[in-house]
Design an enzyme around this catalytic site. Sequence first.
Site, short mmCIF file in Angstrom:
data_model
loop_
_atom_site.label_atom_id
_atom_site.label_comp_id
_atom_site.label_asym_id
_atom_site.label_seq_id
_atom_site.Cartn_x
_atom_site.Cartn_y
_atom_site.Cartn_z
N HIS A 146 47.32 27.09 40.65
CA HIS A 146 47.66 26.69 39.28
C HIS A 146 46.61 25.78 38.66
O HIS A 146 46.78 24.57 38.63
CB HIS A 146 49.01 25.95 39.29
CG HIS A 146 50.18 26.85 39.53
ND1 HIS A 146 50.87 27.46 38.49
CD2 HIS A 146 50.76 27.26 40.66
CE1 HIS A 146 51.84 28.20 39.00
NE2 HIS A 146 51.80 28.10 40.31
N ARG A 180 53.54 38.13 48.35
CA ARG A 180 54.20 37.04 47.61
C ARG A 180 54.69 35.96 48.57
O ARG A 180 55.03 36.24 49.71
CB ARG A 180 55.38 37.58 46.80
CG ARG A 180 54.94 38.52 45.70
CD ARG A 180 56.15 39.10 44.97
NE ARG A 180 56.94 38.05 44.33
CZ ARG A 180 58.18 38.24 43.91
NH1 ARG A 180 58.78 39.39 44.08
NH2 ARG A 180 58.83 37.25 43.33
N GLY A 202 54.99 31.54 37.35
CA GLY A 202 56.44 31.54 37.08
C GLY A 202 57.06 32.42 38.15
O GLY A 202 56.83 32.22 39.33
N GLU A 203 57.80 33.40 37.71
CA GLU A 203 58.43 34.35 38.63
C GLU A 203 57.96 35.73 38.22
O GLU A 203 58.29 36.20 37.13
CB GLU A 203 59.96 34.19 38.52
CG GLU A 203 60.74 35.02 39.48
CD GLU A 203 60.38 34.74 40.94
OE1 GLU A 203 60.20 33.57 41.31
OE2 GLU A 203 60.26 35.73 41.69
N SER A 204 57.19 36.37 39.10
CA SER A 204 56.52 37.61 38.69
C SER A 204 57.49 38.74 38.36
O SER A 204 57.22 39.55 37.47
CB SER A 204 55.53 38.05 39.76
OG SER A 204 56.17 38.23 41.00
N ILE A 237 51.85 26.71 44.61
CA ILE A 237 53.31 26.57 44.56
C ILE A 237 53.94 27.93 44.85
O ILE A 237 53.83 28.86 44.05
CB ILE A 237 53.78 26.08 43.17
CG1 ILE A 237 53.10 24.75 42.82
CG2 ILE A 237 55.30 25.94 43.13
CD1 ILE A 237 53.32 24.29 41.39
N ARG A 238 54.56 28.04 46.01
CA ARG A 238 55.13 29.35 46.43
C ARG A 238 54.15 30.48 46.07
O ARG A 238 54.50 31.45 45.40
CB ARG A 238 56.50 29.56 45.78
CG ARG A 238 57.53 28.56 46.30
CD ARG A 238 58.90 28.67 45.66
NE ARG A 238 59.43 30.03 45.66
CZ ARG A 238 59.91 30.68 46.73
NH1 ARG A 238 59.92 30.08 47.91
NH2 ARG A 238 60.38 31.89 46.64
N GLU A 260 46.10 25.14 35.74
CA GLU A 260 46.63 24.47 34.54
C GLU A 260 47.33 23.15 34.88
O GLU A 260 47.71 22.41 33.99
CB GLU A 260 47.58 25.41 33.77
CG GLU A 260 48.94 25.63 34.42
CD GLU A 260 48.92 26.59 35.62
OE1 GLU A 260 47.80 26.94 36.09
OE2 GLU A 260 50.00 26.95 36.10
N CYS A 320 48.84 32.72 39.82
CA CYS A 320 50.03 32.79 40.65
C CYS A 320 50.90 34.00 40.29
O CYS A 320 50.48 35.12 40.53
CB CYS A 320 50.77 31.45 40.58
SG CYS A 320 51.77 31.17 42.05
N1 GLN Z 1 56.67 32.90 43.95
C1 GLN Z 1 56.39 33.41 42.63
C2 GLN Z 1 56.36 34.92 42.62
O1 GLN Z 1 56.27 35.51 43.66
C3 GLN Z 1 55.07 32.88 42.10
C4 GLN Z 1 55.10 31.38 42.06
C5 GLN Z 1 54.29 30.76 40.98
O2 GLN Z 1 53.89 31.40 40.00
N2 GLN Z 1 54.08 29.48 41.11
O3 GLN Z 1 56.46 35.53 41.61
#
Ligand code: GLN
Length: 193
Positions: A173, A105, A46-48, A133-134, A175, A78
């Site tokens: 990921h 990141r 997600g977004e850390s 993903i990112r 999952e 992630c």
């Molecule tokens: N870019 C997100 C972060 O730095 C991580 C991306 C993800 O969990 N797919 O938190």
Amino acid sequence: MRIGVLALQGDFREHLAVLERLGVGGIEVRTPAELATVDGLVVPGGESTTIGRLATTWGLAAPLRERITAGMPTLGTCAGLIYLAAGTTGPDQPQLGVLDVVVARNAFGRQVDSFETELEVAGFDRPFHAVFIRAPLIEKVGADVEVLATVERPEGRRPVFVRQGHVLGASFHPELTDDDRIHRLLVDAVEGS
Ligand code: GLN
């Protein structure tokens, strides 16, 4: 066996679906009381920064650190890996510091923000199809950290999957594919704990 999925933000539902496929009761964890009922934990992507802030707001940061330090098997993917880690190469953000790695990141740059690759993973008999993903890269690993998979980067090979005892961290990921082998490592760790 009860395996929790930290369900503050991010793709926790996908992790719950994998656990269901494995025949393990996945439980959404949003409170210290829910955390107290589980034997293992997934921290999703997600977004850390958001996950870290919400965990602090919900009073989960200290109990999470305590449980994981005390030996609860945990898998971070992630953003989840970032939250478990000891530091980042960027500005400070809430982190648990239960996995002795430093992460960069969004380390793959804009051109290749997201990609998929076949990863050789230590202990697996065939490659693991990994979705990034990112994603973060692992820049430094402590002495107790085992590197289970790496990717080739212009600056050299970098870890993307590590284990420190009962704590597993993946940049990608697992999952999002139907290959359950990485979740199985967590289930095995819970069974053995
Ligand atoms: N870019 C997100 C972060 O730095 C991580 C991306 C993800 O969990 N797919 O938190």
